[in-house]
Write a protein that holds these residues in place. Structure first.
Motif, short mmCIF file in Angstrom:
data_model
loop_
_atom_site.label_atom_id
_atom_site.label_comp_id
_atom_site.label_asym_id
_atom_site.label_seq_id
_atom_site.Cartn_x
_atom_site.Cartn_y
_atom_site.Cartn_z
N PRO A 40 0.83 -1.20 0.00
CA PRO A 40 0.00 0.00 0.00
C PRO A 40 0.87 1.26 0.00
O PRO A 40 2.00 1.25 0.51
CB PRO A 40 -0.80 -0.12 1.30
CG PRO A 40 -0.05 -1.08 2.15
CD PRO A 40 0.71 -1.97 1.24
N LEU A 41 0.35 2.32 -0.60
CA LEU A 41 1.09 3.57 -0.73
C LEU A 41 0.30 4.73 -0.15
O LEU A 41 -0.92 4.78 -0.27
CB LEU A 41 1.38 3.87 -2.20
CG LEU A 41 2.23 2.87 -2.97
CD1 LEU A 41 2.26 3.22 -4.45
CD2 LEU A 41 3.63 2.80 -2.40
N SER A 42 1.02 5.68 0.43
CA SER A 42 0.40 6.92 0.88
C SER A 42 0.33 7.88 -0.31
O SER A 42 0.97 7.67 -1.34
CB SER A 42 1.23 7.55 2.00
OG SER A 42 2.46 8.04 1.48
N ALA A 43 -0.41 8.95 -0.15
CA ALA A 43 -0.49 9.97 -1.21
C ALA A 43 0.89 10.54 -1.50
O ALA A 43 1.24 10.80 -2.66
CB ALA A 43 -1.47 11.07 -0.81
N TYR A 44 1.69 10.73 -0.46
CA TYR A 44 3.04 11.27 -0.64
C TYR A 44 3.93 10.29 -1.39
O TYR A 44 4.74 10.69 -2.24
CB TYR A 44 3.66 11.63 0.72
CG TYR A 44 3.02 12.84 1.34
CD1 TYR A 44 3.45 14.12 1.01
CD2 TYR A 44 1.96 12.71 2.23
CE1 TYR A 44 2.84 15.25 1.57
CE2 TYR A 44 1.34 13.82 2.79
CZ TYR A 44 1.79 15.09 2.45
OH TYR A 44 1.19 16.19 2.99
N GLU A 45 3.79 9.01 -1.10
CA GLU A 45 4.57 8.00 -1.83
C GLU A 45 4.15 7.95 -3.29
O GLU A 45 5.00 7.80 -4.19
CB GLU A 45 4.41 6.64 -1.16
CG GLU A 45 5.09 6.57 0.20
CD GLU A 45 4.69 5.35 1.02
OE1 GLU A 45 5.52 4.91 1.83
OE2 GLU A 45 3.53 4.86 0.88
N ILE A 46 2.86 8.09 -3.56
CA ILE A 46 2.37 8.12 -4.94
C ILE A 46 2.96 9.33 -5.67
O ILE A 46 3.42 9.22 -6.80
CB ILE A 46 0.83 8.12 -4.98
CG1 ILE A 46 0.30 6.78 -4.47
CG2 ILE A 46 0.32 8.41 -6.40
CD1 ILE A 46 -1.19 6.77 -4.18
N ALA A 47 2.97 10.47 -4.99
CA ALA A 47 3.54 11.69 -5.59
C ALA A 47 5.01 11.47 -5.94
O ALA A 47 5.46 11.88 -7.02
CB ALA A 47 3.39 12.86 -4.63
N ASP A 48 5.76 10.83 -5.05
CA ASP A 48 7.17 10.55 -5.31
C ASP A 48 7.35 9.63 -6.51
O ASP A 48 8.22 9.86 -7.35
CB ASP A 48 7.84 9.93 -4.08
CG ASP A 48 8.01 10.91 -2.94
OD1 ASP A 48 7.94 12.15 -3.17
OD2 ASP A 48 8.22 10.44 -1.80
N VAL A 49 6.53 8.58 -6.58
CA VAL A 49 6.62 7.65 -7.71
C VAL A 49 6.32 8.36 -9.02
O VAL A 49 7.04 8.19 -10.01
CB VAL A 49 5.66 6.45 -7.52
CG1 VAL A 49 5.56 5.60 -8.78
CG2 VAL A 49 6.10 5.59 -6.34
N LEU A 50 5.28 9.18 -9.04
CA LEU A 50 4.93 9.91 -10.26
C LEU A 50 6.04 10.86 -10.68
O LEU A 50 6.35 10.98 -11.87
CB LEU A 50 3.62 10.67 -10.07
CG LEU A 50 2.36 9.81 -10.01
CD1 LEU A 50 1.15 10.65 -9.63
CD2 LEU A 50 2.13 9.10 -11.33
N LYS A 51 6.65 11.51 -9.72
CA LYS A 51 7.72 12.45 -10.02
C LYS A 51 8.93 11.72 -10.60
O LYS A 51 9.53 12.16 -11.58
CB LYS A 51 8.12 13.24 -8.78
CG LYS A 51 9.05 14.37 -9.08
CD LYS A 51 9.19 15.30 -7.91
CE LYS A 51 9.98 16.51 -8.34
NZ LYS A 51 9.89 17.61 -7.42
N GLN A 52 9.26 10.56 -10.02
CA GLN A 52 10.42 9.80 -10.47
C GLN A 52 10.17 9.07 -11.79
O GLN A 52 11.03 9.03 -12.65
CB GLN A 52 10.84 8.78 -9.41
CG GLN A 52 11.41 9.43 -8.17
CD GLN A 52 11.65 8.42 -7.06
OE1 GLN A 52 11.49 7.22 -7.24
NE2 GLN A 52 12.01 8.92 -5.88
N SER A 53 8.97 8.50 -11.95
CA SER A 53 8.72 7.65 -13.12
C SER A 53 8.30 8.41 -14.37
O SER A 53 8.70 8.06 -15.47
CB SER A 53 7.68 6.58 -12.79
OG SER A 53 6.44 7.17 -12.50
N VAL A 54 7.48 9.45 -14.21
CA VAL A 54 7.01 10.17 -15.39
C VAL A 54 7.33 11.66 -15.35
O VAL A 54 6.92 12.41 -16.22
CB VAL A 54 5.48 9.98 -15.61
CG1 VAL A 54 5.16 8.55 -15.97
CG2 VAL A 54 4.68 10.43 -14.41
#
Length: 156
Positions: A40-54
């Motif tokens: 599971p991911l927090s909103a902040y973790e999702i933001a980090d993934v989006l910033k790094q991946s796309v």
């Protein structure tokens, strides 16, 4: 993304279109992030993934709104005990009641379908207690098989 997850996302998009649900490109990105992660991911973790991946930098409040939409449309689940989100494992099936088993150590989540008879009994128990649920979601904490073995915890 695996071929299976790509196909699942196509099915989700098609079902949303059939229901008249607007699955915007950014909502789709957030859902894809959830589908690609086993934990599971927090909103902040999702933001980090989006910033790094796309390279997409989205405001946290926007991500929370997208997550609220995905939960409302039963495309994702919010795990209340850990304040994180996961993609629904039964995303293209009819709505079912789930139980979430959350590992205390690795935070791995296992989603298990609850039998209708058990759900009915739980609802009856709640009603008889003259209680109103704010969420019918069941979350149980414990240890997954791997962590239990590493910690040498006996299975009950």
């Amino acid at each position: 993304m695996t071929e299976k997850k790509t196909e699942l996302l196509r099915e989700v998009v098609q079902k949303c279109e059939e229901k008249g649900i607007n699955l915007t490109s950014k909502r789709k990105m957030v859902l894809t992030v959830l589908q690609e992660h086993d934990l599971p991911l927090s909103a902040y973790e999702i933001a980090d993934v989006l910033k790094q991946s796309v390279g997409e930098s989205l405001p946290i409040m926007s991500i929370y709104r997208m997550l609220d939409f995905l939960v409302q449309e039963q495309l994702a689940h919010k795990l209340l005990t850990v304040n994180k989100y996961i993609a629904c494992h039964h995303i293209c099936e009819h709505h079912i009641h789930s139980q979430f088993l959350i590992c205390n150590v690795c935070q791995k989540v296992t989603e298990i379908e609850l039998p209708d008879a058990l759900v009915a009994q739980l609802q009856q128990n709640v009603s008889e207690a003259q209680f109103t649920l704010s969420s019918p979601q069941l979350e149980l904490a414990g240890w997954c098989h791997d962590c239990r073995q590493q910690l040498n915890i006996q299975h009950a």
